[in-house]
Design a protein around this motif. Structure first.
Motif, PDB file in Angstrom:
ATOM      1  N   ALA A 141      64.763  48.393  35.808  1.00 11.39           N
ATOM      2  CA  ALA A 141      64.265  47.766  37.031  1.00 11.39           C
ATOM      3  C   ALA A 141      64.938  48.394  38.240  1.00 11.39           C
ATOM      4  O   ALA A 141      66.055  48.924  38.149  1.00 11.39           O
ATOM      5  CB  ALA A 141      64.512  46.267  37.020  1.00 11.39           C
ATOM      6  N   VAL A 142      64.244  48.345  39.360  1.00  9.64           N
ATOM      7  CA  VAL A 142      64.829  48.679  40.660  1.00  9.64           C
ATOM      8  C   VAL A 142      64.797  47.409  41.490  1.00  9.64           C
ATOM      9  O   VAL A 142      63.743  46.769  41.602  1.00  9.64           O
ATOM     10  CB  VAL A 142      64.061  49.815  41.353  1.00  9.64           C
ATOM     11  CG1 VAL A 142      64.657  50.081  42.742  1.00  9.64           C
ATOM     12  CG2 VAL A 142      64.090  51.081  40.510  1.00  9.64           C
ATOM     13  N   ILE A 143      65.939  47.036  42.030  1.00 12.05           N
ATOM     14  CA  ILE A 143      66.060  45.775  42.771  1.00 12.05           C
ATOM     15  C   ILE A 143      66.520  46.068  44.197  1.00 12.05           C
ATOM     16  O   ILE A 143      67.470  46.826  44.417  1.00 12.05           O
ATOM     17  CB  ILE A 143      67.053  44.819  42.088  1.00 12.05           C
ATOM     18  CG1 ILE A 143      66.555  44.459  40.679  1.00 12.05           C
ATOM     19  CG2 ILE A 143      67.252  43.549  42.917  1.00 12.05           C
ATOM     20  CD1 ILE A 143      67.510  43.552  39.906  1.00 12.05           C
ATOM     21  N   GLY A 144      65.824  45.473  45.158  1.00 14.31           N
ATOM     22  CA  GLY A 144      66.225  45.540  46.548  1.00 14.31           C
ATOM     23  C   GLY A 144      66.682  44.169  47.022  1.00 14.31           C
ATOM     24  O   GLY A 144      66.071  43.157  46.655  1.00 14.31           O
ATOM     25  N   GLU A 147      61.659  53.622  49.819  1.00 11.24           N
ATOM     26  CA  GLU A 147      62.445  54.396  48.856  1.00 11.24           C
ATOM     27  C   GLU A 147      62.661  53.610  47.565  1.00 11.24           C
ATOM     28  O   GLU A 147      62.620  54.172  46.468  1.00 11.24           O
ATOM     29  CB  GLU A 147      63.798  54.776  49.475  1.00 11.24           C
ATOM     30  CG  GLU A 147      64.701  55.578  48.550  1.00 11.24           C
ATOM     31  CD  GLU A 147      64.038  56.833  47.994  1.00 11.24           C
ATOM     32  OE1 GLU A 147      64.311  57.165  46.817  1.00 11.24           O
ATOM     33  OE2 GLU A 147      63.256  57.475  48.720  1.00 11.24           O
ATOM     34  N   GLY A 148      62.854  52.291  47.677  1.00 13.03           N
ATOM     35  CA  GLY A 148      62.999  51.467  46.487  1.00 13.03           C
ATOM     36  C   GLY A 148      61.732  51.465  45.643  1.00 13.03           C
ATOM     37  O   GLY A 148      61.789  51.563  44.409  1.00 13.03           O
ATOM     38  N   VAL A 149      60.581  51.359  46.301  1.00 14.51           N
ATOM     39  CA  VAL A 149      59.301  51.385  45.588  1.00 14.51           C
ATOM     40  C   VAL A 149      59.112  52.722  44.884  1.00 14.51           C
ATOM     41  O   VAL A 149      58.724  52.785  43.701  1.00 14.51           O
ATOM     42  CB  VAL A 149      58.136  51.118  46.566  1.00 14.51           C
ATOM     43  CG1 VAL A 149      56.802  51.460  45.915  1.00 14.51           C
ATOM     44  CG2 VAL A 149      58.150  49.661  47.015  1.00 14.51           C
ATOM     45  N   ARG A 150      59.388  53.818  45.560  1.00 11.35           N
ATOM     46  CA  ARG A 150      59.177  55.137  44.963  1.00 11.35           C
ATOM     47  C   ARG A 150      60.180  55.418  43.845  1.00 11.35           C
ATOM     48  O   ARG A 150      59.846  56.111  42.868  1.00 11.35           O
ATOM     49  CB  ARG A 150      59.218  56.204  46.052  1.00 11.35           C
ATOM     50  CG  ARG A 150      57.983  56.075  46.964  1.00 11.35           C
ATOM     51  CD  ARG A 150      57.950  57.046  48.109  1.00 11.35           C
ATOM     52  NE  ARG A 150      56.702  56.865  48.863  1.00 11.35           N
ATOM     53  CZ  ARG A 150      56.482  57.403  50.055  1.00 11.35           C
ATOM     54  NH1 ARG A 150      57.399  58.175  50.630  1.00 11.35           N
ATOM     55  NH2 ARG A 150      55.323  57.191  50.669  1.00 11.35           N
ATOM     56  N   ALA A 151      61.379  54.867  43.955  1.00 12.68           N
ATOM     57  CA  ALA A 151      62.340  54.981  42.851  1.00 12.68           C
ATOM     58  C   ALA A 151      61.831  54.222  41.633  1.00 12.68           C
ATOM     59  O   ALA A 151      61.984  54.681  40.485  1.00 12.68           O
ATOM     60  CB  ALA A 151      63.705  54.441  43.280  1.00 12.68           C
ATOM     61  N   ALA A 152      61.202  53.074  41.855  1.00 13.35           N
ATOM     62  CA  ALA A 152      60.631  52.302  40.750  1.00 13.35           C
ATOM     63  C   ALA A 152      59.498  53.068  40.086  1.00 13.35           C
ATOM     64  O   ALA A 152      59.363  53.076  38.854  1.00 13.35           O
ATOM     65  CB  ALA A 152      60.136  50.952  41.260  1.00 13.35           C
ATOM     66  N   LYS A 160      53.634  49.581  56.868  1.00 13.54           N
ATOM     67  CA  LYS A 160      54.289  50.632  56.079  1.00 13.54           C
ATOM     68  C   LYS A 160      54.703  50.107  54.710  1.00 13.54           C
ATOM     69  O   LYS A 160      54.453  50.757  53.678  1.00 13.54           O
ATOM     70  CB  LYS A 160      55.515  51.146  56.847  1.00 13.54           C
ATOM     71  CG  LYS A 160      56.295  52.244  56.145  1.00 13.54           C
ATOM     72  CD  LYS A 160      57.444  52.713  57.016  1.00 13.54           C
ATOM     73  CE  LYS A 160      58.246  53.809  56.360  1.00 13.54           C
ATOM     74  NZ  LYS A 160      59.342  54.301  57.235  1.00 13.54           N
ATOM     75  N   THR A 161      55.314  48.937  54.672  1.00 13.68           N
ATOM     76  CA  THR A 161      55.735  48.368  53.387  1.00 13.68           C
ATOM     77  C   THR A 161      54.538  47.921  52.565  1.00 13.68           C
ATOM     78  O   THR A 161      54.559  47.993  51.328  1.00 13.68           O
ATOM     79  CB  THR A 161      56.676  47.184  53.618  1.00 13.68           C
ATOM     80  OG1 THR A 161      56.062  46.224  54.501  1.00 13.68           O
ATOM     81  CG2 THR A 161      57.983  47.641  54.248  1.00 13.68           C
ATOM     82  N   LEU A 202      52.714  51.217  44.436  1.00 12.05           N
ATOM     83  CA  LEU A 202      53.300  50.671  43.211  1.00 12.05           C
ATOM     84  C   LEU A 202      52.213  50.133  42.293  1.00 12.05           C
ATOM     85  O   LEU A 202      52.247  50.344  41.067  1.00 12.05           O
ATOM     86  CB  LEU A 202      54.302  49.569  43.574  1.00 12.05           C
ATOM     87  CG  LEU A 202      55.181  49.028  42.448  1.00 12.05           C
ATOM     88  CD1 LEU A 202      56.187  50.066  41.991  1.00 12.05           C
ATOM     89  CD2 LEU A 202      55.907  47.762  42.904  1.00 12.05           C
ATOM     90  N   ARG A 203      51.232  49.467  42.867  1.00 15.25           N
ATOM     91  CA  ARG A 203      50.153  48.899  42.055  1.00 15.25           C
ATOM     92  C   ARG A 203      49.236  49.983  41.497  1.00 15.25           C
ATOM     93  O   ARG A 203      48.727  49.857  40.384  1.00 15.25           O
ATOM     94  CB  ARG A 203      49.366  47.882  42.886  1.00 15.25           C
ATOM     95  CG  ARG A 203      50.184  46.610  43.111  1.00 15.25           C
ATOM     96  CD  ARG A 203      49.494  45.584  43.937  1.00 15.25           C
ATOM     97  NE  ARG A 203      50.282  44.363  44.005  1.00 15.25           N
ATOM     98  CZ  ARG A 203      50.324  43.542  45.036  1.00 15.25           C
ATOM     99  NH1 ARG A 203      49.598  43.816  46.116  1.00 15.25           N
ATOM    100  NH2 ARG A 203      51.062  42.453  45.011  1.00 15.25           N
ATOM    101  N   GLU A 204      49.044  51.047  42.263  1.00 14.02           N
ATOM    102  CA  GLU A 204      48.257  52.162  41.748  1.00 14.02           C
ATOM    103  C   GLU A 204      48.932  52.795  40.536  1.00 14.02           C
ATOM    104  O   GLU A 204      48.260  53.332  39.643  1.00 14.02           O
ATOM    105  CB  GLU A 204      48.051  53.213  42.843  1.00 14.02           C
ATOM    106  CG  GLU A 204      47.033  52.802  43.902  1.00 14.02           C
ATOM    107  CD  GLU A 204      46.923  53.828  45.016  1.00 14.02           C
ATOM    108  OE1 GLU A 204      47.524  54.918  44.873  1.00 14.02           O
ATOM    109  OE2 GLU A 204      46.240  53.541  46.013  1.00 14.02           O
ATOM    110  N   ALA A 205      50.257  52.717  40.494  1.00 16.80           N
ATOM    111  CA  ALA A 205      51.008  53.236  39.350  1.00 16.80           C
ATOM    112  C   ALA A 205      51.020  52.255  38.187  1.00 16.80           C
ATOM    113  O   ALA A 205      51.605  52.550  37.134  1.00 16.80           O
ATOM    114  CB  ALA A 205      52.443  53.559  39.774  1.00 16.80           C
TER     115      ALA A 205
END
Length: 283
Positions: A119-122, A143-148, A178-179, A186-189
């Motif tokens: 998991a990636v947590i912000g 950056e958190g989303v792209r790391a996930a 932007k967010t 993230l959902r497309e992934a």
């Protein structure tokens, strides 16, 4: 010398015992004085009234991740783009917040495993200028989303904010779309976006990424809303119901999915990750 002074001087007074200033913690809700160690051992939750205190990113990460997590570096953004000054310079406010919290800005990310699941947590830190959303928060969120996405893991955000950062003007409001675009990536992934609303989550943060989760969780008693209660009451000229804008009220009216005690958050998130993250097929 009077007899009173002679008697007083002859009494062997013991030296004043020093008491650490941080020995006690005063609960914000019930005003009970709790030993700081007892408070920390109880996950910063009052053992008397169960009030969930505000905690920062490092404490969150330690409670949620398995040992060995890593904090992601904060993205570099232009500071004080508007050269803003009110009673103090904006740059001075940022420096003071950094000294007080030890963090570079109001949102920190980390990657690791939660009960063995990646998991990636912000985590937003309300102690850093009220967790306000500016360029640095928006960049850290993306950056958190792209790391996930790179880790094929969910992105879990713990929100705590007073809204947009006024010292950055329109640039802070631009972080809302932007967010939102980052969440779409993230959902497309095919990966889940999980939101944990903590006290308080208000303003532009509530109007954007805080309410767009695939699963919406809140801590007990968390204040969640857009405008303040007094502003709403003065606008609609009506008295708001008891508990309005609190987590339990939002749950009862279908705005969030669950209210979870802090001691149960780790196990709840691990279960959600297990349910929602698609397993990659073996090569």
């Amino acid at each position: 010398m009077s007899w009173l002074n002679r008697v007083r001087n002859s009494i062997p007074f013991l030296p004043k015992r020093e008491t650490a200033e941080n020995l006690w913690h005063k609960c914000r809700q019930c005003n009970a004085m709790v030993f700081t160690k007892e408070w920390e051992d109880n996950d910063s939750v009052c053992p008397r009234c169960d009030h969930h205190g505000r905690i920062g990113p490092r404490a969150r990460f330690d409670r949620l991740f398995d040992p060995g997590y890593s904090v992601l570096p904060s993205p570099q953004v232009r500071e004080d783009p508007l050269k803003f000054r009110d009673s103090k310079r904006y740059q001075d406010r940022i420096k003071a917040a950094r000294q007080a919290t030890g963090e570079s800005d109001a949102l920190q990310n980390a990657r690791g495993t939660v009960d063995g699941k990646r998991a990636v947590i912000g985590v937003q830190d309300f102690a850093f200028m009220g967790g306000s959303m500016g360029l640095a928060v928006g960049a850290a969120f993306v950056e958190g989303v792209r790391a996930a996405i790179r880790d094929h893991a969910p992105y879990i955000i713990f929100t705590a904010a007073g809204g947009a950062r006024m010292q950055e003007g329109i640039l802070s409001l631009m972080q809302m779309p932007k967010t939102t675009v980052a969440i779409a990536e993230l959902r497309e992934a095919g990966l889940p976006y999980i939101v944990v609303l903590t006290d308080p989550t208000t303003g532009g943060v509530t109007a954007s990424y805080a309410m767009l989760g695939d699963v919406q969780i809140a801590e007990p008693g968390a204040l969640i809303g857009f405008a303040g209660q007094r502003v709403i009451e003065s606008t609609i000229r009506e008295k708001l119901p008891e508990g309005f804008q609190r987590a339990e009220y939002l749950l009862a009216h279908g705005m969030i999915d669950m209210v979870v005690h802090r001691k149960d958050l780790r196990s709840t998130l691990a279960r959600l990750i297990d349910y929602l993250v698609p397993r990659r097929e073996a090569a």
